[in-house]
Structure formats: structure tokens, C-alpha cells
Design an enzyme around this catalytic site. Structure first.
Site, mmCIF file in Angstrom:
data_model
loop_
_atom_site.group_PDB
_atom_site.id
_atom_site.type_symbol
_atom_site.label_atom_id
_atom_site.label_comp_id
_atom_site.label_asym_id
_atom_site.label_seq_id
_atom_site.Cartn_x
_atom_site.Cartn_y
_atom_site.Cartn_z
ATOM 1 N N ARG A 108 0.833 -1.197 0.000
ATOM 2 C CA ARG A 108 0.000 0.000 0.000
ATOM 3 C C ARG A 108 0.869 1.248 0.000
ATOM 4 O O ARG A 108 1.959 1.273 0.563
ATOM 5 C CB ARG A 108 -0.921 0.020 1.231
ATOM 6 N N TYR B 156 -1.462 -3.455 -6.952
ATOM 7 C CA TYR B 156 -1.232 -4.287 -5.775
ATOM 8 C C TYR B 156 -2.311 -4.188 -4.704
ATOM 9 O O TYR B 156 -2.693 -3.093 -4.283
ATOM 10 C CB TYR B 156 0.115 -3.928 -5.129
ATOM 11 N N ARG C 37 2.140 -12.116 -0.482
ATOM 12 C CA ARG C 37 0.809 -12.481 0.022
ATOM 13 C C ARG C 37 0.249 -13.708 -0.679
ATOM 14 O O ARG C 37 0.541 -13.974 -1.843
ATOM 15 C CB ARG C 37 -0.163 -11.321 -0.232
ATOM 16 N N ASP D 260 -9.435 -9.776 8.615
ATOM 17 C CA ASP D 260 -8.910 -8.435 8.328
ATOM 18 C C ASP D 260 -9.900 -7.302 8.598
ATOM 19 O O ASP D 260 -9.488 -6.231 9.000
ATOM 20 C CB ASP D 260 -8.446 -8.363 6.865
ATOM 21 N N SER E 19 -1.448 -3.607 10.206
ATOM 22 C CA SER E 19 -1.068 -4.453 9.086
ATOM 23 C C SER E 19 0.171 -5.280 9.436
ATOM 24 O O SER E 19 1.141 -4.754 9.984
ATOM 25 C CB SER E 19 -0.777 -3.590 7.855
ATOM 26 N N CYS F 202 0.564 -7.545 11.693
ATOM 27 C CA CYS F 202 0.795 -7.692 13.136
ATOM 28 C C CYS F 202 -0.013 -8.825 13.748
ATOM 29 O O CYS F 202 -0.223 -8.855 14.962
ATOM 30 C CB CYS F 202 0.524 -6.376 13.855
ATOM 31 N N GLY F 203 -0.514 -9.765 12.934
ATOM 32 C CA GLY F 203 -0.994 -11.006 13.522
ATOM 33 C C GLY F 203 -2.483 -11.304 13.467
ATOM 34 O O GLY F 203 -2.923 -12.262 14.100
ATOM 35 N N ASN G 159 -3.189 -14.735 11.655
ATOM 36 C CA ASN G 159 -2.714 -15.848 12.486
ATOM 37 C C ASN G 159 -3.619 -16.096 13.681
ATOM 38 O O ASN G 159 -3.912 -17.244 14.013
ATOM 39 C CB ASN G 159 -1.272 -15.590 12.929
ATOM 40 N N LYS H 270 -9.704 -2.298 1.469
ATOM 41 C CA LYS H 270 -9.423 -1.171 2.342
ATOM 42 C C LYS H 270 -10.209 0.068 1.914
ATOM 43 O O LYS H 270 -10.709 0.823 2.747
ATOM 44 C CB LYS H 270 -7.914 -0.874 2.372
HETATM 45 P P1 GTP Z 1 -2.547 -7.667 7.331
HETATM 46 O O1 GTP Z 1 -3.061 -8.694 6.404
HETATM 47 O O2 GTP Z 1 -1.395 -6.875 6.760
HETATM 48 O O3 GTP Z 1 -3.601 -6.743 7.863
HETATM 49 O O4 GTP Z 1 -1.808 -8.405 8.551
HETATM 50 P P2 GTP Z 1 -2.257 -9.379 9.742
HETATM 51 O O5 GTP Z 1 -2.528 -8.553 10.947
HETATM 52 O O6 GTP Z 1 -3.298 -10.328 9.314
HETATM 53 O O7 GTP Z 1 -0.882 -10.145 10.065
HETATM 54 P P3 GTP Z 1 -0.507 -11.697 9.950
HETATM 55 O O8 GTP Z 1 -1.346 -12.561 10.840
HETATM 56 O O9 GTP Z 1 -0.465 -12.054 8.521
HETATM 57 O O10 GTP Z 1 0.955 -11.683 10.575
HETATM 58 C C1 GTP Z 1 1.991 -10.889 10.068
HETATM 59 C C2 GTP Z 1 3.334 -11.461 10.457
HETATM 60 O O11 GTP Z 1 3.442 -11.581 11.866
HETATM 61 C C3 GTP Z 1 3.564 -12.847 9.882
HETATM 62 O O12 GTP Z 1 4.895 -12.933 9.450
HETATM 63 C C4 GTP Z 1 3.323 -13.753 11.055
HETATM 64 O O13 GTP Z 1 4.038 -14.956 10.952
HETATM 65 C C5 GTP Z 1 3.766 -12.914 12.233
HETATM 66 N N1 GTP Z 1 3.022 -13.261 13.470
HETATM 67 C C6 GTP Z 1 1.688 -13.437 13.582
HETATM 68 N N2 GTP Z 1 1.343 -13.802 14.844
HETATM 69 C C7 GTP Z 1 2.491 -13.824 15.559
HETATM 70 C C8 GTP Z 1 2.798 -14.129 16.921
HETATM 71 O O14 GTP Z 1 1.930 -14.436 17.741
HETATM 72 N N3 GTP Z 1 4.110 -14.032 17.290
HETATM 73 C C9 GTP Z 1 5.088 -13.692 16.396
HETATM 74 N N4 GTP Z 1 6.338 -13.625 16.833
HETATM 75 N N5 GTP Z 1 4.833 -13.417 15.100
HETATM 76 C C10 GTP Z 1 3.555 -13.476 14.682
HETATM 77 C C1 SPV Z 2 -2.974 -4.497 5.060
HETATM 78 O O1 SPV Z 2 -1.991 -3.876 4.619
HETATM 79 O O2 SPV Z 2 -3.497 -4.218 6.174
HETATM 80 C C2 SPV Z 2 -3.540 -5.627 4.307
HETATM 81 C C3 SPV Z 2 -3.044 -5.886 2.967
HETATM 82 O O3 SPV Z 2 -4.428 -6.312 4.810
HETATM 83 S S1 SPV Z 2 -3.694 -4.801 1.754
HETATM 84 O O4 SPV Z 2 -4.930 -5.395 1.247
HETATM 85 O O5 SPV Z 2 -2.712 -4.700 0.679
HETATM 86 O O6 SPV Z 2 -3.984 -3.520 2.343
HETATM 87 MN MN MN Z 3 -5.070 -5.498 6.813
#
Ligand code: GTP
Ligand code: SPV
Ligand code: MN
Length: 613
Positions: A82, A221, A389, A297, A272, A274-275, A278, A230
């Protein structure tokens, strides 16, 4: 580039919706595509578009056994995330965008972008993509139509949204929809060959909140181009929510069932990368607990007639960060992807037609990296872009909740705010009440990630994890949150029906830079504590910043962690918190009169508890 008198497809529209027809005609006349395709969302259309993208070199099919119906894409190296610097809220009044957004007067932005769009689709196809955010069966289905000149965007929208003929039919002749115009900004002269990832060095991601209109130019992208995500569901959505009394939030939604069979729903707003994905797909490490996914999300939340806050996921797919995703960290994402029908962008490709990224076990001896170069474990560079992604249908998630398609959503018991902080912020803190929780959200801080272009690892305030996504004045947004807290069904202010608010941090580090908390599936231990707080059974320490678990109140059974680490991950260091005060003060001052007085009062109360003048 003169406008052709006939644009193929304009006369064959599968709709008689006058506003939609007029808009498509107007855009076609401006952007001068070779032809217009009305997308029906069919399997045949997917096959045709992916085949065309493969033939043109934009996609590489992956091994049909390992990754059925899945494709590998590499972007232009300049178009990987972004672009917050190029993202604008073009409200009529500048004050309605400030102080956290870029602003330009709507007429000026339109003048400027109209010139960019003039002829910008020459040599290309204009795709009309009807979509709906959230269930089509909703009382007020949230329609949108994206016009794009990118087939990659069309196939991504088919995964990420409910899209196609059934949406157009449901729209009839007079349904309201959000028009979302997208061009990669790379017109082709007659006979000029296309590149694998067309885009433009000039980028604008513009929102016209009063008109509920989106104009995006120059990037292919993710969040820049998949405009239902978004742009609509958060930036325009937040404005709708402000006006109509609901919340559009950057949140995961999960269902948690306790060993006793009690069912809870939790949302989580983390910035973004930050987990969220997961946590949404978490496989608990503690026995008897079950997690089901509702969203990873975005959450739209409104009060039900019973006075509880209900959340719906407007999306239809997962657009998840690839690096770090693995059988050990997120097995449910791996299972989702194993079913195929997925796009992988800016990851590495193995020689046998699979994908690989950092964090996915041992690296193979040879890969083709995200830039298309040979890669070996000795390479100095990462094989996959840090913001690479996967894009995959949410229906393939093996733990998807059966409430996913329910237009009423699920009643929320707890809201988690969270950030990525090496220091200061404990593993979990419970807010004293709604207003204190809003204070926690409004002052949320996190280290920047690769999800947006710019420096990574810089601590910034990211209110409610919405800094790049609030479509109006953030001071008004805080007020809206405060007001929502008064809106629960029994009208009694701090209602017992409101979700409880918690602040989490999975990313605190020790002196050597290692994570103090193992994270991922082990975060179920924190969810358990949260639920036990709701049920009134877990102990907590009343600290200056809120209620923090006593070490004994966290279920650490079977976890390899030293008492010292537990103390460190839960520690509230008053000196560290005193050091935050000037930053929070400076942050709040940005909002002038717009900042609700109760948030200043929260800061004053915190200062008093910390013994700060
Ligand atoms: P967006 O899609 O960008 O909004 O991100 P998101 O908040 O869904 O983040 P996502 O769960 O994809 O995690 C982002 C990164 O943080 C990845 O590389 C994960 O492996 C890592 N991560 C997620 N949860 C944890 C955790 O509990 N501990 C650690 N150390 N890393 C984590
Ligand atoms: C973010 O950046 O918070 C995402 C990926 O979830 S995007 O759709 O590219 O904004
Ligand atoms: Mn997001």
C-alpha cells in the site's frame, strides 16, 4: 490516442441499471479501452482470465498436484505494498480528512486524475466487476462495482469478494452501489507488447467520502487495487458507519468455545502485518479449547436489537502475509492453501512448481525469487518480499465458522487491540471500562511493517490499527467510538452488554532481541485468560495501565517458558510508561477540539496513577 467511436461490449451490458450503465459509458469514453467485459464471476471466466494471464507471462501456473488451480505472480519491484503517501481522503471540507490523512479538494483531485485516466486503458480491456461486501442476503446489501483494466485484479476480486452475475441481478435497476474506478495507468500503443506487471510511477488512491466514490490509479497491488477491501470496507465504510451509527474496523473475528462448551466471539484490531490472520485461524495449544474463523482483516460492527454488538466479515477471501506462515505457526492457513484455487504474489517458486517463503521450514537448494532471479540459501536477499501475500477463498478454511454467511453477524464479547512493540506493552491488559478501552485503542502504537511502502520498524501511533484506513477526521472517529459505548441496548451508558476491551502485544523482546512470548497457537493461553476475566474467574493485578494477569492466572501448562520470561512479558515498567506520556500528549494535541474530553481525562488519570505531573 483518440476515442474509438465503438467500444466493443458497451452495447451488450447484462444490466439495465441506468446509473451503472451511464458510469461505465462515461469511464469507457474517458479511458478508451479496446473492449469492455462484464464479469460474471463464473468458473469459465476464471479459467479464461488465468489462461490469458499465463499466456502473457503475468502468472505462472503452479504444480497441479501440489497446488491445484493456483498461480504465482510477481509484481513490478516498485509496486509491492500500500502507498499511504499517495492515499487521499478528498472530503469537501479539509477538516473532515485531517489530521491523519492526505487531503485534496475533490474538484482538484478529479481534475488531476481525469487527465491521468484519459486514454489510460488504451490497448486494454475494461472489466466491469459487480461485487457485494458481506452477504447478498443482508437487509441492505453493500454493493460495489469496480471498473479495472487489470485481469489480475478481476481474479483477485473473485476470491476476495462475492462477485459476478448474481450480484448484478441482485442490484436490479436501482440499487445503490459504490463506484470504484481502477486503472494500472499503463496504456498500450497499437502493437506495443505488454509487460508482466503493468503499473505507473504516478499513483493516487483517492476517496470521495461524500459521494461514496473511489478512484485508484497506477498500482496493481492489494489494498491499492482490490477496491472492495481497504478503500470501500474501511475508508468509505468508516464514513458510512459514522453517519449511520456503526463501526467499520480493521479487525479479525473469531469464535472461541471453552472446554465447558461456552461460546464466545472476539474481534482483534492489530495493524497491518501484526498477527490478525494468524490469530483468526489459531490452533489452540491448550486442551479442550476450540477456535473457529469468521474473518481475518475487516469487521463491520453494529448493535443488534438485543443491544449487543454484532460483527460481520464483509470479505470472501483471505489476503494474507506469506512469510512466517507454516505448519507450525498457522496450520489452518496451510490447509486452506492446500485446497488450491489460490494466487501467490511476490513469494518464491520452487523448481518443482511449488511456492516457498521465509519461515516455511528449511529452504530448498534452489528457488526462483520474487524478482525472478535464481536464489540459493547462500543468497544475501530474501527469497520472498516481506509483504508477499497469498490470496485464497475463505470458504476453504477448514475451521470456518458456520455463522460466516449469517448477515446478522456474531455477538462480540471481547475486543482486542494490539500492536508490535519490542518494549513497554505487556502481553495482555484489560481496560477498566469502555472509555478506558477507547483510550487504549486511540493511543495504540506499533512498529511499522512492510505492508506499506516506507521505513519498517518505526514506532508510530496507529489508532485502533486504523491509521491508514480512517476515512474521516480521526478526532471524530474517537468520538464515534465513545458514542458507540453509550449505544448498547439498555441505554445505561457503561452497559454490561458491551464487549470488554483488552490490549495485547505478542511481540515484546528480551535483552537479546528474542521474542519473550512464543505466540501463534500459544496465544490461546491469552484468549483463555480473556474469557476467564469475562467470567470473573481469573486473577489480575490492578496496575496504572489496567488489569494485567498475575503469573499464576495464565495457564502455562506444558509451555517451555521460564518464570523470569513470564515476569518480563507481563511487566508494567512505570518508567517506560512515563516515557510514553509526552508522545501521547503530542498525539492528542494533533486533534485540537475534535479530541473527546474524556480521552484527555483518561490521560490525566493515567498520569496521576504513574505519579507524573
Ligand atoms: P494484514 O493482512 O497486513 O492486515 O496483517 P495481519 O494482521 O493479518 O498479520 P498476519 O497474521 O499475517 O501476521 C503478520 C506477520 O506476523 C507474519 O509474518 C506472522 O508470521 C507474524 N506473526 C503473527 N502472529 C504472531 C505471533 O503471535 N508471534 C510472532 N512472533 N509473530 C507473529
Ligand atoms: C494491510 O496492509 O493491512 C492488508 C493488505 O491487509 S492490503 O490489502 O494490501 O492492504
Ligand atoms: Mn489489513
Amino acid at each position: 490516442m483518440t476515442a474509438p467511436t465503438v467500444i466493443m461490449g458497451l452495447e451488450q451490458a447484462p444490466t439495465t441499471h441506468p446509473k451503472l450503465l451511464a458510469w461505465v459509458r462515461e469511464v469507457a469514453e474517458l479511458t478508451t479501452p479496446d473492449s469492455i467485459v462484464w464479469c460474471d464471476g463464473s468458473e469459465a471466466e476464471w479459467t479464461r482470465l488465468t489462461s490469458e494471464l499465463v499466456a502473457g507471462g503475468s502468472l505462472v501456473p503452479l504444480d497441479a498436484e501440489k497446488r491445484p488451480n493456483s498461480f504465482w505472480a510477481r509484481t513490478d519491484p516498485s509496486d509491492v505494498a500500500r502507498v499511504e503517501e499517495r492515499t487521499y481522503i478528498c472530503s469537501v471540507d479539509e477538516d473532515d480528512a485531517g489530521p491523519t490523512n492526505n487531503w485534496m479538494a475533490p474538484a482538484e483531485m478529479k481534475r488531476l486524475m481525469t487527465e491521468l485516466y484519459r486514454g489510460s486503458m488504451a490497448g486494454r480491456t475494461l472489466y466491469v466487476v459487480p461485487f457485494c461486501m458481506g452477504p447478498i442476503e443482508a437487509e441492505n446489501p453493500m454493493f460495489g462495482v469496480e471498473i479495472t483494466d487489470s485481469a489480475y485484479v478481476v481474479i483477485s476480486m473473485r476470491i476476495m469478494t462475492r462477485m459476478g452475475s448474481h450480484v448484478l441481478e441482485a442490484m436490479g435497476d436501482d440499487a445503490d452501489f459504490v463506484p470504484a474506478l481502477h486503472s494500472v495507468g499503463a496504456p498500450l500503443r497499437a502493437g506495443e507488447a505488454d509487460v508482466a506487471w503493468p503499473c505507473s510511477p504516478t499513483k493516487y488512491i483517492s476517496h470521495f467520502p461524500e459521494e461514496r466514490l473511489i478512484w485508484s490509479f497506477g498500482s496493481g497491488y492489494g489494498g491499492n487495487s482490490l477496491l472492495g477491501k481497504k478503500c470501500y470496507s474501511l475508508r468509505i465504510g468508516s464514513v458510512m458507519g459514522r453517519d449511520e451509527g456503526w463501526l467499520a474496523e480493521h479487525m479479525l473475528i473469531l469464535r472461541l468455545t471453552s472446554p465447558q462448551g461456552r461460546v464466545y466471539h472476539v474481534t482483534g484490531a492489530f495493524p497491518s502485518a501484526c498477527g490478525k490472520t494468524n490469530l483468526a485461524m489459531l490452533e489452540p495449544t491448550i486442551p479442550g479449547w476450540k477456535v473457529e474463523t469468521l474473518g481475518d482483516d475487516i469487521a463491520w460492527m453494529r448493535f443488534g436489537s438485543d443491544g449487543r454488538l454484532y460483527a460481520v466479515n464483509p470479505e470472501f477471501g483471505l489476503f494474507g502475509v506469506a512469510p512466517g506462515t507454516d505448519w507450525r505457526t498457522n496450520p489452518n492457513a496451510m490447509r486452506t492453501l492446500a485446497k488450491g484455487n489460490s494466487l501467490f504474489t511476490n513469494v518464491a517458486r520452487t523448481d518443482d512448481g511449488d511456492v516457498w517463503w521465509e519461515g516455511m521450514g528449511e529452504p530448498p537448494a534452489h528457488l526462483t525469487d520474487w524478482k525472478g532471479n535464481d536464489w540459493t540459501p547462500d543468497s544475501d536477499e530474501l527469497s520472498s518480499h516481506a509483504n508477499s501475500r497469498f490470496c485464497t477463498p475463505i470458504k476453504q478454511c477448514p475451521i470456518l465458522s458456520d455463522a460466516y454467511d449469517d448477515p446478522r453477524g456474531v455477538p462480540i464479547d471481547a475486543i482486542l487491540f494490539g500492536g508490535r512493540r519490542k518494549t513497554t506493552i505487556p502481553l495482555v491488559t484489560e481496560a477498566r471500562d469502555w472509555v478506558h478501552g477507547v483510550y487504549m485503542g486511540a493511543t495504540l502504537s506499533s512498529e511499522t511493517t512492510a505492508a506499506a511502502v516506507g521505513q519498517v520498524g518505526v514506532v508510530r501511533r496507529d489508532p485502533m490499527a486504523m491509521l491508514p484506513f480512517i476515512g474521516y477526521n480521526a478526532g471524530d472517529y474517537f468520538r464515534h467510538w465513545i458514542e458507540m459505548g453509550k449505544g448498547a441496548g439498555d441505554g445505561a451508558g457503561q452497559s454490561a452488554l458491551l464487549p470488554k476491551i483488552f490490549y495485547v502485544n505478542w511481540f515484546r523482546r528480551d535483552a537479546d532481541g528474542g521474542f519473550l512470548w512464543p505466540g501463534y497457537g500459544e496465544n490461546s493461553r491469552v484468549l483463555k485468560w480473556v474469557i476467564e476475566r469475562l467470567e470473573g474467574t481469573a486473577a489480575a493485578v490492578d496496575t496504572p495501565i489496567g488489569y494485567v494477569p498475575t503469573p499464576e492466572s495464565l495457564d502455562l501448562d506444558g509451555l517451555e517458558i521460564t518464570p523470569e520470561q513470564v515476569r518480563a512479558v507481563l511487566a508494567v515498567d512505570n518508567d517506560e510508561w512515563r516515557a510514553e506520556i509526552p508522545q501521547v500528549t503530542e498525539w492528542f494535541e494533533k486533534f485540537g477540539d475534535k479530541l473527546p474530553g474524556v480521552l484527555w481525562a483518561e490521560l490525566d488519570a493515567l498520569k496521576a496513577r504513574l505519579g507524573v505531573e
